[in-house]
Every structure is written in C-alpha cells, then in structure tokens.
Design an enzyme around this catalytic site. Structure first.
Site, PDB file in Angstrom:
ATOM      1  N   ASP A 157     -16.374  -2.270  -4.319  1.00  0.00           N
ATOM      2  CA  ASP A 157     -16.434  -3.550  -3.628  1.00  0.00           C
ATOM      3  C   ASP A 157     -17.873  -4.042  -3.668  1.00  0.00           C
ATOM      4  OD1 ASP A 157     -14.322  -4.974  -1.415  1.00  0.00           O
ATOM      5  OD2 ASP A 157     -16.416  -5.592  -1.303  1.00  0.00           O
ATOM      6  N   SER A 158     -18.049  -5.356  -3.744  1.00  0.00           N
ATOM      7  CA  SER A 158     -19.403  -5.918  -3.806  1.00  0.00           C
ATOM      8  C   SER A 158     -20.088  -5.934  -2.444  1.00  0.00           C
ATOM      9  CB  SER A 158     -19.363  -7.344  -4.368  1.00  0.00           C
ATOM     10  OG  SER A 158     -18.595  -8.186  -3.517  1.00  0.00           O
ATOM     11  N   ASP A 217      -7.025  -6.237  -6.349  1.00  0.00           N
ATOM     12  CA  ASP A 217      -6.626  -7.056  -5.196  1.00  0.00           C
ATOM     13  C   ASP A 217      -7.776  -7.996  -4.833  1.00  0.00           C
ATOM     14  OD1 ASP A 217      -5.257  -8.066  -3.024  1.00  0.00           O
ATOM     15  OD2 ASP A 217      -5.787  -6.391  -1.699  1.00  0.00           O
ATOM     16  N   ARG A 233       0.828  -1.200   0.000  1.00  0.00           N
ATOM     17  CA  ARG A 233       0.000   0.000   0.000  1.00  0.00           C
ATOM     18  C   ARG A 233       0.868   1.258   0.000  1.00  0.00           C
ATOM     19  NH1 ARG A 233      -4.353  -3.179   3.097  1.00  0.00           N
ATOM     20  NH2 ARG A 233      -3.130  -3.250   5.007  1.00  0.00           N
ATOM     21  N   PHE A 274     -11.929  -4.126  -5.295  1.00  0.00           N
ATOM     22  CA  PHE A 274     -11.926  -4.996  -4.110  1.00  0.00           C
ATOM     23  C   PHE A 274     -11.319  -4.198  -2.955  1.00  0.00           C
ATOM     24  CE2 PHE A 274     -11.144  -7.568  -7.927  1.00  0.00           C
ATOM     25  CZ  PHE A 274     -12.242  -8.423  -7.924  1.00  0.00           C
ATOM     26  N   CYS A 282      -3.598 -13.679  -4.034  1.00  0.00           N
ATOM     27  CA  CYS A 282      -3.301 -14.227  -2.710  1.00  0.00           C
ATOM     28  C   CYS A 282      -3.531 -15.739  -2.706  1.00  0.00           C
ATOM     29  CB  CYS A 282      -4.133 -13.543  -1.630  1.00  0.00           C
ATOM     30  SG  CYS A 282      -5.917 -13.730  -1.848  1.00  0.00           S
TER      31      CYS A 282
END
Length: 394
Positions: free
Chosen positions: A248-249, A298, A210, A226, A338
């Site tokens: 974002d959802s 991400d 970040r 995300f 990830c």
C-alpha cells in the site's frame, strides 16, 4: 405541501420507482420550497407520482421517498423505514461479526442516509439536504432502536458539495469513540478509528469477498495490493496461506495493518509489508522475476463519474496487465472495481484487453459483488458500485 410539476413525458422514471429526478425534468413549482423540504411530485397532467426531497442546488433536484399518496412522511414513517433496514441485517451480525452497514441510502428508501455499525458505536453519514434537515430526529430514532454507546457524524464526503452542504464530523450523541474501536468480522479482529477516516482503512463491503478468496489461499503465496488495514491479508493468513506480501502507498495503512496482524496473533508469521505505489511495485516484482499463486487488486475508485471512464479504463487495464504477468500458470487473480460508473460488462471488457496485452489466457471462475448489507434496488441499479472477478490465469 408544495407541488413540483414535471415536463410532459418526464414521469416514466418516477413511475418505475427510480429515486432520482434531475432538475432539467422540472416544468414548474407551485410555491417556494426550502432545500431539503418534502414536496409532492406530479406529472404534467397533475397526477400524483411521489413525495420527495427538493433541492434546487443539486443536479438531482428531487430524491423520491414515498409513492403512496395516502402515506404521511413524518417521524413514524422514518421509524418504520429504519426498523425495516435494521431488521434485514439481523442475521449478518453474530458472534463472529459485529460490524456492518445498517442503512444504505436509496436501497433502504432513505436517500442520502448511510449508517454503519462498529461494535457498540454508530457512524452516521448524511449526503442529502433532506436527511440533513431531520438529523435530530434520526439521532433520536437510532437511540430508540439500537441503544448505541455513541453516534458519530462522518458526513465529510465530497458528495455533500453537490447538495450545497458543508462537510461535518464529530460526536452527535453519547460517548466519544475511543481512538480504536475493536470490531470483529468473519472472526478476525480489527481496530477502527471512526473519528479519523484516514486511520480506518476498513471497508465492510468486502466482508463476503474476503472470506470467499481465503479458500483459494491455503498453502499459497499471496500478493495483496492496496491492502489498506489488511482485510484480504488477514483472511489469507487465517486460512493458512504459505506467505502474504501486502502493498500500500499509505504509511498509515501499513502501520494499521501491522497493528491488526499483532491483534490477531499473526505477527512474525510469513507476512511482508511494503509501503510503495502499487503500479511501481508490480513493475519491480516483474523485473525481479517474482511470481505469486494468488494476487488481489482492490484499488480505490478510479472513475468517480462517467466523464472519468476512459481514463479509469486505461488505469484498470494497465494494473491488471501487470498483475497477470506476476501470476504462476494456474494462478488466481481477484480483481475489483468500486467505481459506480464502471458496470460489470465494461469491467469484463477491460480485463479482456488486459489479458490480451499480457498474452495470458484467462478464465472467469467467479463474480464478486457487494454484500447483502449493501443491497441493490432493481429500480436503482446505480447502487451497484462494487464488482469483481475471480480469474484463473492460464
């Protein structure tokens, strides 16, 4: 101590200090060990290899702890391992950062144990039967070494099923964590709810990344996909981004982001939050003709195991293809995976396919990895799960 004897030729992994032995490598067991018990691992020639946790309910039947036959696995042994792990993170914690991972399982020679620090509170996650059997000792030692305000059990991961363990969550010792613990990372404030993982959305494994990406966002238009609780969004705004759009959802993630924006005095800044499926939203932006200078991808874990690799590769490729189409010439794409099953070379190949489909020339200008409080042992490369690329889209 009960002896577990390996089949002939199956001792190499243990001799190379890999911490896992699969059930198929076992020839015979002298005795009847309980799951989570420490046993002696021996080669087919009866030579000592290591001490290990045993679990006949897990495909990973043995989790290796110690390769010195003259060492005793007792309370003092656990104390020294915890002390070493905690001491190695001392310099990570400072006036600008009071949250990090203190223990990272196999990488710290404590297989199945994860300890995270959130200001004065500790979050304990146990993923192996061996660590579960000594939970009380672990709590005592963490109290002794760290004197926390409280210790909270977050052993609710699906990985516990592989050890035939039920999910657990709740206060283990000390004060119950407040609804929001205020933590600081890179000088930015976040409110974390460790009692409800769905309300956290905070991942300290992106701390360094970040900060690195923030240097590329000054004066730029940024799209953070995300976004979770807003780590990349907040670092970009702090660095002076001209605008940040966060997608974002999860309604809860967007709500938490708005809270963290206000907490840091960014409310009313040039930031726009959108609750939407990311792939759908990227297509909407494309249809609208929108473009950005910097884009962050991400996503959650697309490949929880190697069996899901092909499906995950297609998902990563399509996501990155859409992202590349939204970037201005010379724009910056920070893209991550990830998924432990996706190694860096595979990830690069997926990105190359995405660039080909998007018709864009792409340069790799930096590689991202997990921070030093998530170390990777050379004998356990499986611990390297987070990888990312910083790309220039030409």
């Amino acid at each position: 101590m009960i002896d577990v004897i390996l089949k002939k030729g199956k001792e190499k992994a243990a001799m190379l200090r890999h911490p896992w032995i699969f059930s198929g490598a076992i020839d015979k067991i002298k005795g009847n060990p309980e799951n989570g018990e420490v046993v002696t691992l021996r080669s087919a020639a009866k030579e000592f290899l290591a001490y290990a946790y045993y679990n006949d309910q897990s495909r990973v039947a043995l989790r290796l702890l110690e390769w010195d036959e003259n060492t005793t696995i007792n309370k003092s042994w656990y104390r020294e391992k915890l002390k070493a792990a905690i001491a190695s993170r001392d310099h990570v914690l400072n006036e600008n950062t009071n949250t990090c991972r203190l223990v990272f399982s196999e990488a710290d020679f404590l297989p199945g144990l994860i300890v995270d620090k959130y200001a004065g509170f500790l979050s304990l996650q146990i993923l192996s039967a061996g660590m579960e059997s000594i939970k009380a000792t672990l709590i005592e030692l963490l109290r002794e070494l760290l004197n926390p305000t409280g210790i909270f059990d977050k052993s609710d991961a699906g990985a516990r099923k592989h050890e035939n363990l039920e999910a657990t969550q709740g206060l283990l010792w000390g004060e119950t964590p407040p609804e929001f613990i205020e933590v600081k990372e890179n000088g930015i404030l976040y409110h974390i709810n460790i009692a409800d993982g769905q309300k956290s959305g905070f991942y300290c494994d992106q701390r360094d990344n970040r900060k690195i990406l923030a240097d590329y966002t000054r004066g730029k238009s940024v799209l953070d996909c995300f976004c979770y609780s807003g780590g990349f969004t907040l670092n970009s705004l702090k660095s002076g981004a001209a605008s940040v759009t966060s997608v974002d959802s999860s309604a809860l993630a967007i709500e938490t982001l708005q809270h963290n924006l206000e907490l840091n005095g960014f409310k009313g800044s040039n930031q726009h939050s959108i609750q939407s499926d990311v792939n759908k939203q990227l297509r909407i932006f494309k249809d609208e003709g929108k473009t950005f200078d910097v884009l962050v991808l991400d996503p959650p874990k697309y490949a929880p195991s190697r069996s899901a690799l092909d499906r995950a590769a297609r998902a990563y490729k399509d996501l990155n293809r859409l992202g590349m189409l939204l970037l201005k010439k010379g724009g910056i794409l920070a893209t991550f995976s990830c998924s432990g099953a996706v190694d860096m070379e595979t990830f690069k190949q997926i990105i190359a396919w995405a660039a080909l489909d998007a018709g864009r020339e792409v340069q790799i200008i930096r590689q991202f990895c997990q921070p030093e409080d998530h170390p990777v042992s050379l004998s356990f490369p499986e611990g390297e799960y987070l990888k990312g690329l910083l790309l220039r889209i030409l």
